[in-house]
Design a protein around this motif. Structure first.
Motif, PDB file in Angstrom:
ATOM      1  N   PHE A   1      39.130  33.482  44.039  1.00 56.14           N
ATOM      2  CA  PHE A   1      40.247  34.275  43.435  1.00 56.14           C
ATOM      3  C   PHE A   1      41.305  34.921  44.373  1.00 56.14           C
ATOM      4  O   PHE A   1      40.668  35.392  45.154  1.00 56.14           O
ATOM      5  CB  PHE A   1      39.572  35.340  42.123  1.00 56.14           C
ATOM      6  CG  PHE A   1      38.948  34.610  41.225  1.00 56.14           C
ATOM      7  CD1 PHE A   1      39.706  34.082  40.075  1.00 56.14           C
ATOM      8  CD2 PHE A   1      37.653  34.695  41.057  1.00 56.14           C
ATOM      9  CE1 PHE A   1      39.040  33.419  39.107  1.00 56.14           C
ATOM     10  CE2 PHE A   1      36.996  34.089  40.123  1.00 56.14           C
ATOM     11  CZ  PHE A   1      37.624  33.366  39.279  1.00 56.14           C
ATOM     12  N   GLU A   2      42.349  34.845  43.976  1.00 57.02           N
ATOM     13  CA  GLU A   2      43.670  35.492  44.895  1.00 57.02           C
ATOM     14  C   GLU A   2      43.123  37.170  45.421  1.00 57.02           C
ATOM     15  O   GLU A   2      43.040  37.791  44.458  1.00 57.02           O
ATOM     16  CB  GLU A   2      44.626  35.240  44.461  1.00 57.02           C
ATOM     17  CG  GLU A   2      45.294  33.902  44.222  1.00 57.02           C
ATOM     18  CD  GLU A   2      44.969  33.524  42.940  1.00 57.02           C
ATOM     19  OE1 GLU A   2      44.409  34.085  42.494  1.00 57.02           O
ATOM     20  OE2 GLU A   2      45.648  32.311  42.624  1.00 57.02           O
ATOM     21  N   ARG A   3      43.142  37.280  46.829  1.00 58.96           N
ATOM     22  CA  ARG A   3      43.431  38.845  46.989  1.00 58.96           C
ATOM     23  C   ARG A   3      41.926  39.597  46.567  1.00 58.96           C
ATOM     24  O   ARG A   3      42.436  40.956  46.314  1.00 58.96           O
ATOM     25  CB  ARG A   3      44.542  39.350  46.744  1.00 58.96           C
ATOM     26  CG  ARG A   3      45.684  38.661  47.631  1.00 58.96           C
ATOM     27  CD  ARG A   3      47.111  39.199  47.291  1.00 58.96           C
ATOM     28  NE  ARG A   3      47.415  38.603  45.700  1.00 58.96           N
ATOM     29  CZ  ARG A   3      47.946  37.218  45.802  1.00 58.96           C
ATOM     30  NH1 ARG A   3      48.001  36.800  47.024  1.00 58.96           N
ATOM     31  NH2 ARG A   3      48.266  36.760  44.494  1.00 58.96           N
ATOM     32  N   LEU A   4      40.964  38.902  46.376  1.00 58.28           N
ATOM     33  CA  LEU A   4      39.716  40.032  45.835  1.00 58.28           C
ATOM     34  C   LEU A   4      38.823  40.121  47.353  1.00 58.28           C
ATOM     35  O   LEU A   4      39.047  39.252  48.093  1.00 58.28           O
ATOM     36  CB  LEU A   4      38.995  39.382  44.735  1.00 58.28           C
ATOM     37  CG  LEU A   4      39.603  39.187  43.516  1.00 58.28           C
ATOM     38  CD1 LEU A   4      38.534  38.694  42.571  1.00 58.28           C
ATOM     39  CD2 LEU A   4      40.329  40.359  42.919  1.00 58.28           C
TER      40      LEU A   4
ATOM     41  N   THR B   1      32.941  38.786  40.335  1.00 53.89           N
ATOM     42  CA  THR B   1      33.481  37.919  39.563  1.00 53.89           C
ATOM     43  C   THR B   1      32.800  36.752  39.393  1.00 53.89           C
ATOM     44  O   THR B   1      32.590  36.325  37.926  1.00 53.89           O
ATOM     45  CB  THR B   1      34.748  37.699  39.761  1.00 53.89           C
ATOM     46  OG1 THR B   1      35.429  38.973  40.325  1.00 53.89           O
ATOM     47  CG2 THR B   1      35.643  37.160  38.750  1.00 53.89           C
TER      48      THR B   1
ATOM     49  N   SER C   1      29.782  37.326  37.107  1.00 48.92           N
ATOM     50  CA  SER C   1      30.168  37.633  35.854  1.00 48.92           C
ATOM     51  C   SER C   1      30.196  36.483  34.912  1.00 48.92           C
ATOM     52  O   SER C   1      30.031  36.324  33.765  1.00 48.92           O
ATOM     53  CB  SER C   1      31.224  38.531  35.697  1.00 48.92           C
ATOM     54  OG  SER C   1      32.494  37.761  35.988  1.00 48.92           O
TER      55      SER C   1
ATOM     56  N   GLN D   1      39.254  41.584  52.177  1.00 48.08           N
ATOM     57  CA  GLN D   1      39.892  40.613  51.428  1.00 48.08           C
ATOM     58  C   GLN D   1      39.531  39.116  51.808  1.00 48.08           C
ATOM     59  O   GLN D   1      39.574  38.809  53.100  1.00 48.08           O
ATOM     60  CB  GLN D   1      41.323  40.715  51.054  1.00 48.08           C
ATOM     61  CG  GLN D   1      41.522  41.897  50.082  1.00 48.08           C
ATOM     62  CD  GLN D   1      43.063  41.876  49.778  1.00 48.08           C
ATOM     63  OE1 GLN D   1      43.729  41.032  49.962  1.00 48.08           O
ATOM     64  NE2 GLN D   1      43.509  42.973  49.361  1.00 48.08           N
TER      65      GLN D   1
ATOM     66  N   SER E   1      35.573  40.796  33.255  1.00 46.00           N
ATOM     67  CA  SER E   1      35.579  41.029  34.892  1.00 46.00           C
ATOM     68  C   SER E   1      36.629  39.790  35.249  1.00 46.00           C
ATOM     69  O   SER E   1      37.226  40.098  36.437  1.00 46.00           O
ATOM     70  CB  SER E   1      34.106  40.693  35.431  1.00 46.00           C
ATOM     71  OG  SER E   1      33.932  39.145  35.121  1.00 46.00           O
ATOM     72  N   LEU E   2      36.804  38.905  34.357  1.00 48.99           N
ATOM     73  CA  LEU E   2      37.720  37.728  34.855  1.00 48.99           C
ATOM     74  C   LEU E   2      39.408  38.409  34.719  1.00 48.99           C
ATOM     75  O   LEU E   2      40.053  38.168  35.654  1.00 48.99           O
ATOM     76  CB  LEU E   2      37.753  36.465  33.914  1.00 48.99           C
ATOM     77  CG  LEU E   2      36.837  35.252  34.219  1.00 48.99           C
ATOM     78  CD1 LEU E   2      37.216  34.076  33.324  1.00 48.99           C
ATOM     79  CD2 LEU E   2      37.516  34.777  35.657  1.00 48.99           C
TER      80      LEU E   2
ATOM     81  N   ALA F   1      39.778  40.681  37.594  1.00 48.62           N
ATOM     82  CA  ALA F   1      39.887  39.946  38.900  1.00 48.62           C
ATOM     83  C   ALA F   1      41.265  39.547  38.970  1.00 48.62           C
ATOM     84  O   ALA F   1      41.872  39.626  39.880  1.00 48.62           O
ATOM     85  CB  ALA F   1      38.803  38.683  38.921  1.00 48.62           C
TER      86      ALA F   1
ATOM     87  N   LYS G   1      43.580  42.440  39.524  1.00 48.33           N
ATOM     88  CA  LYS G   1      43.707  42.838  40.888  1.00 48.33           C
ATOM     89  C   LYS G   1      44.522  42.037  42.053  1.00 48.33           C
ATOM     90  O   LYS G   1      45.173  42.219  42.904  1.00 48.33           O
ATOM     91  CB  LYS G   1      42.215  43.060  41.427  1.00 48.33           C
ATOM     92  CG  LYS G   1      41.532  44.548  41.135  1.00 48.33           C
ATOM     93  CD  LYS G   1      40.352  44.341  41.547  1.00 48.33           C
ATOM     94  CE  LYS G   1      39.384  45.569  40.972  1.00 48.33           C
ATOM     95  NZ  LYS G   1      37.938  45.651  41.163  1.00 48.33           N
ATOM     96  N   GLY G   2      44.300  40.703  41.593  1.00 48.68           N
ATOM     97  CA  GLY G   2      44.789  39.747  42.570  1.00 48.68           C
ATOM     98  C   GLY G   2      46.115  39.767  42.479  1.00 48.68           C
ATOM     99  O   GLY G   2      47.087  39.587  43.250  1.00 48.68           O
ATOM    100  N   PHE G   3      46.708  39.975  41.197  1.00 46.26           N
ATOM    101  CA  PHE G   3      48.260  40.050  40.814  1.00 46.26           C
ATOM    102  C   PHE G   3      48.762  41.203  41.310  1.00 46.26           C
ATOM    103  O   PHE G   3      49.900  41.102  42.319  1.00 46.26           O
ATOM    104  CB  PHE G   3      48.262  39.991  39.417  1.00 46.26           C
ATOM    105  CG  PHE G   3      49.928  40.109  38.941  1.00 46.26           C
ATOM    106  CD1 PHE G   3      50.744  39.019  39.155  1.00 46.26           C
ATOM    107  CD2 PHE G   3      50.361  40.979  38.232  1.00 46.26           C
ATOM    108  CE1 PHE G   3      52.034  39.111  38.811  1.00 46.26           C
ATOM    109  CE2 PHE G   3      51.612  41.142  37.937  1.00 46.26           C
ATOM    110  CZ  PHE G   3      52.533  39.910  38.159  1.00 46.26           C
TER     111      PHE G   3
ATOM    112  N   ARG H   1      47.963  43.159  43.803  1.00 45.47           N
ATOM    113  CA  ARG H   1      47.877  43.320  45.152  1.00 45.47           C
ATOM    114  C   ARG H   1      48.666  42.531  46.157  1.00 45.47           C
ATOM    115  O   ARG H   1      48.941  42.364  47.297  1.00 45.47           O
ATOM    116  CB  ARG H   1      46.297  43.017  45.640  1.00 45.47           C
ATOM    117  CG  ARG H   1      45.311  43.895  45.530  1.00 45.47           C
ATOM    118  CD  ARG H   1      44.052  43.599  45.917  1.00 45.47           C
ATOM    119  NE  ARG H   1      43.225  44.457  45.276  1.00 45.47           N
ATOM    120  CZ  ARG H   1      41.616  44.338  45.460  1.00 45.47           C
ATOM    121  NH1 ARG H   1      41.228  43.224  45.863  1.00 45.47           N
ATOM    122  NH2 ARG H   1      41.001  45.330  44.901  1.00 45.47           N
ATOM    123  N   ASP H   2      49.583  41.517  45.345  1.00 49.34           N
ATOM    124  CA  ASP H   2      50.527  40.644  45.831  1.00 49.34           C
ATOM    125  C   ASP H   2      51.731  41.317  45.861  1.00 49.34           C
ATOM    126  O   ASP H   2      52.445  41.413  44.608  1.00 49.34           O
ATOM    127  CB  ASP H   2      50.281  39.382  45.093  1.00 49.34           C
ATOM    128  CG  ASP H   2      51.211  38.493  45.645  1.00 49.34           C
ATOM    129  OD1 ASP H   2      52.095  38.535  46.785  1.00 49.34           O
ATOM    130  OD2 ASP H   2      51.693  37.240  45.106  1.00 49.34           O
TER     131      ASP H   2
ATOM    132  N   THR I   1      49.553  30.147  39.061  1.00 45.71           N
ATOM    133  CA  THR I   1      48.078  30.430  38.868  1.00 45.71           C
ATOM    134  C   THR I   1      47.229  29.096  38.493  1.00 45.71           C
ATOM    135  O   THR I   1      46.377  28.677  39.412  1.00 45.71           O
ATOM    136  CB  THR I   1      47.667  31.247  37.921  1.00 45.71           C
ATOM    137  OG1 THR I   1      48.296  32.597  37.938  1.00 45.71           O
ATOM    138  CG2 THR I   1      46.251  31.629  37.680  1.00 45.71           C
TER     139      THR I   1
END
Lengths: 305, 347
Positions: free
Chosen positions: A94-97, A105, A108, A133, B6-7, B10, B13-15, B17-18, B174
């Protein structure tokens, strides 16, 4: 699973798969026992990945019989999915985790709690990278993280597709340690690789695949033994006069180069003890045949990864 | 934590942090709001500046009015030169009973405004001088007109546009990047439903749209821009949600066809840009030719925009949501269905 039900982890019988005119898999059969470390070895384009994808249930075989833990993996078998772990390419994140978040993730998705995350990080040696990351990890670290992600739900069978591709030698060795640790946890591991040395070092059994067919299948040692290839004993040049070397029992051939004296033999044990008696072991190296020689013998062409 | 929660986390966070995506979702549309808001902000509201020479009741009355701003000159010649140079539209000089108006003939609109105002003031002064009662009394008061100040249509327009950018690009990029990086394959190999993954991604887009609404409106109500919200602004929330769904389905369709992020980004631009010009983002669609207005009806952005203007600034009630909502839902269903048909797990 009760003891009585224990069967092979993977059964593949006469599986075929074509893409248009291209025959990718041409009648492949093999069985992987539970707890076994099984390698599918062959050059790029040999059909290894397609075989793996069919066993994982990502592709449908044109014909043949496939059983994974006693069940048919195709079509998408939700009962089977929690019991298998598949390592994908090192960028399937997943991006940027961060490393920790990726594991959490993916866990889960299988209903696994955060508790295993630390254990997984430790298994693949990334504990100190937990908060880094994914895109800031090195190639080897990403590869190890992706393996950890495949293991996070404690699967019975783990599939690894070219896990050490594009890694430097040090990173490959680190990863081998991880892979051995996985097997020690009682997992069945199926690995594809085009590194012959890797298959030799890691696998209990190896299927050598080329052009969609299995050419040979056995333990690496048995495959090499089956070749009946001579062992080469290398000594420092001048360690022994050539004539004396030729006279040793069991020595088939002797060649002296500028740096070394090489003795070719099919009975290395008596030759080595004879050399030891003479105190002529300076610069000793013993080279046996490798899977590379097996591949050469089977296909009649040089192995090119 | 469930797979769904959690998805979603995730993805959030991914979005967030960009920085690039944050820029395009929030800063980029805001830049247009600020630029157009300041550029157009003056139009309609500013006063015409004229030159005046001397003093008297007429000039005093002109200064007291709201329409004109006066610039004093010592002599008429200097002031007239300013008019000739085009720096001022007109100059008025009063010397006792003698009132002179000199104006630039080139700017007819300004000339008309100034001559009208000045002759009105002069007539009023003449009437006052005669001491006669008025025969006709003019009753004048302002009413709410249908045309809007630029910020009033810019804010709903740019908000709708911003939502379309984040939903189309978010969904398309995505999908493409997850397919390319085999994240989709990994999800397919996990015992989790496709619906779970899709809904959590849609929820992130909806949350983003609502956040955009809050941020854009907060900037637009600043005194510099002067947006006035209607009492029923909260009716914009269902529109933000439905608009996100419609644009998300467009993004899914774009993502199904494109193999690389670059291609997806180009295709998403090709969809969003024409839509933003014809959908009323930067200027009211009413100003466009009739045929173009008809064309613009095929774009979901046009309908979202119409609904947004109605509920955010025109103060219309819940009935104004009917048509835009129906169109957006219909659009989502049709495009969403096509998108699921052409969806690919793998390249």
């Amino acid at each position: 699973m009760t003891e009585g039900e224990r069967g092979p982890a993977v059964v593949v019988q006469d599986v075929r798969k074509s893409y248009g005119d291209l025959v990718a898999v041409d009648g492949v059969s093999f069985t992987v026992a539970e707890g076994e470390f099984f390698g599918i070895l062959g050059p790029n384009g040999a059909g290894k990945t397609t075989v793996l994808e069919i066993v994982e249930g990502l592709r449908q075989a044109d014909s043949g019989f496939v059983r994974l833990l006693g069940q048919d993996p195709w079509p998408r078998n939700s009962a089977l999915l929690p019991r298998i772990g598949v390592q994908l390419q090192a960028s399937s994140f997943f991006e940027r985790l961060t490393a920790k978040e990726q594991l959490g993730t993916f866990g889960s998705l299988y209903g696994v709690g955060e508790a295993v995350v630390a254990d997984m990080l430790e298994l693949v040696g990334l504990t100190d990278k937990a908060d880094v990351q994914e895109n800031e990890l090195s190639g080897g670290q990403r590869q190890r993280l992706s393996i950890a992600c495949a293991l996070v739900h404690d699967p019975d069978v783990v599939f690894l597709d070219e896990p050490t591709a594009a890694l430097d030698p040090q990173a490959r060795r680190n990863l081998w340690d991880v892979l051995r640790a996985i097997q020690q946890r009682g997992k069945t591991v199926v690995l594809t690789t085009h590194h012959l040395d890797e298959a030799e070092i890691l696998c209990d059994r190896v299927a050598i695949v080329d052009r969609g067919r299995v050419l040979a299948m056995d333990s690496p040692a048995a495959l090499v033994r089956g070749l009946d290839a001579p062992t080469t004993v290398l000594l420092q040049r001048g360690a022994l006069p050539i004539a004396e070397a030729r006279a040793l029992a069991g020595v088939d051939d002797v060649v002296e180069s500028e740096v070394a004296l090489s003795l070719s033999t099919r009975t290395p044990a008596p030759v080595l003890s004879a050399l030891a008696e003479r105190g002529a072991l300076d610069g000793l190296q013993v080279r046996t045949a490798t899977l590379e020689d097996v591949f050469l013998d089977l296909t009649g062409r040089e192995y090119r990864a | 934590m469930t797979a769904f929660t959690s998805l979603s986390i995730a993805m959030i966070k991914g979005f967030y942090r960009d920085r690039t995506s944050l820029f395009f979702m929030f800063v980029f549309p805001l830049m247009f709001l600020v630029i157009f808001g300041l550029l157009l902000g003056g139009s309609g509201g500013e006063r015409t500046k004229i030159g005046v020479v001397g003093d008297g009741p007429v000039i005093a009355a002109l200064g007291a009015g709201e329409a004109l701003e006066l610039q004093r000159f010592d002599d008429l010649d200097t002031a007239v030169r300013q008019v000739v140079d085009g720096d001022l539209p007109a100059v008025v000089a009063q010397d006792g009973d003698d009132v002179r108006l000199r104006f630039a003939a080139s700017d007819r609109a300004a000339a008309g405004v100034v001559t009208g105002i000045v002759s009105g003031v002069v007539n009023e002064a003449n009437l006052a001088a005669t001491g006669q009662p008025r025969t006709f009394v003019l009753d004048q008061r302002p009413v709410e007109d249908v045309s809007l100040k630029p910020i009033q249509y810019l804010t709903p327009g740019i908000l709708s546009w911003g939502v379309s950018i984040s939903a189309v690009f978010g969904a398309a990029l995505t999908l493409v990047s997850w397919r390319k990086k085999q994240v989709l394959r990994r999800i397919r190999l996990a015992p989790v439903g496709v619906g779970t993954v899709l809904v959590s991604r849609v929820l992130v887009s909806i949350g983003t749209a609502l956040l955009q609404g809050v941020v854009f409106v907060a900037v637009a109500v600043l005194p510099v821009f002067g947006l006035t919200l209607s009492g029923q602004w909260y009716l914009a929330i269902p529109l933000l949600v439905l608009g996100t769904l419609a644009f998300f389905s467009v993004g899914m369709l774009v993502g199904a066809f494109c193999r690389t992020e670059e291609a997806a980004s180009g295709a998403a631009n090709a969809v969003v840009l024409p839509m933003s010009f014809l959908g009323g983002t930067f200027f009211p669609v009413e100003q466009a030719p009739d045929w173009l207005q008809t064309v613009s009806l095929v774009f979901p952005l046009r309908h979202m925009n119409d609904g947004m203007v109605d509920v955010l600034v025109r103060g219309k009630g819940i009935e104004a949501l009917a048509v835009p909502s129906a169109v957006l839902i219909g659009f989502t269903l049709v495009v969403g269905l096509v998108a699921t048909r052409v969806f690919r797990w793998e390249d």
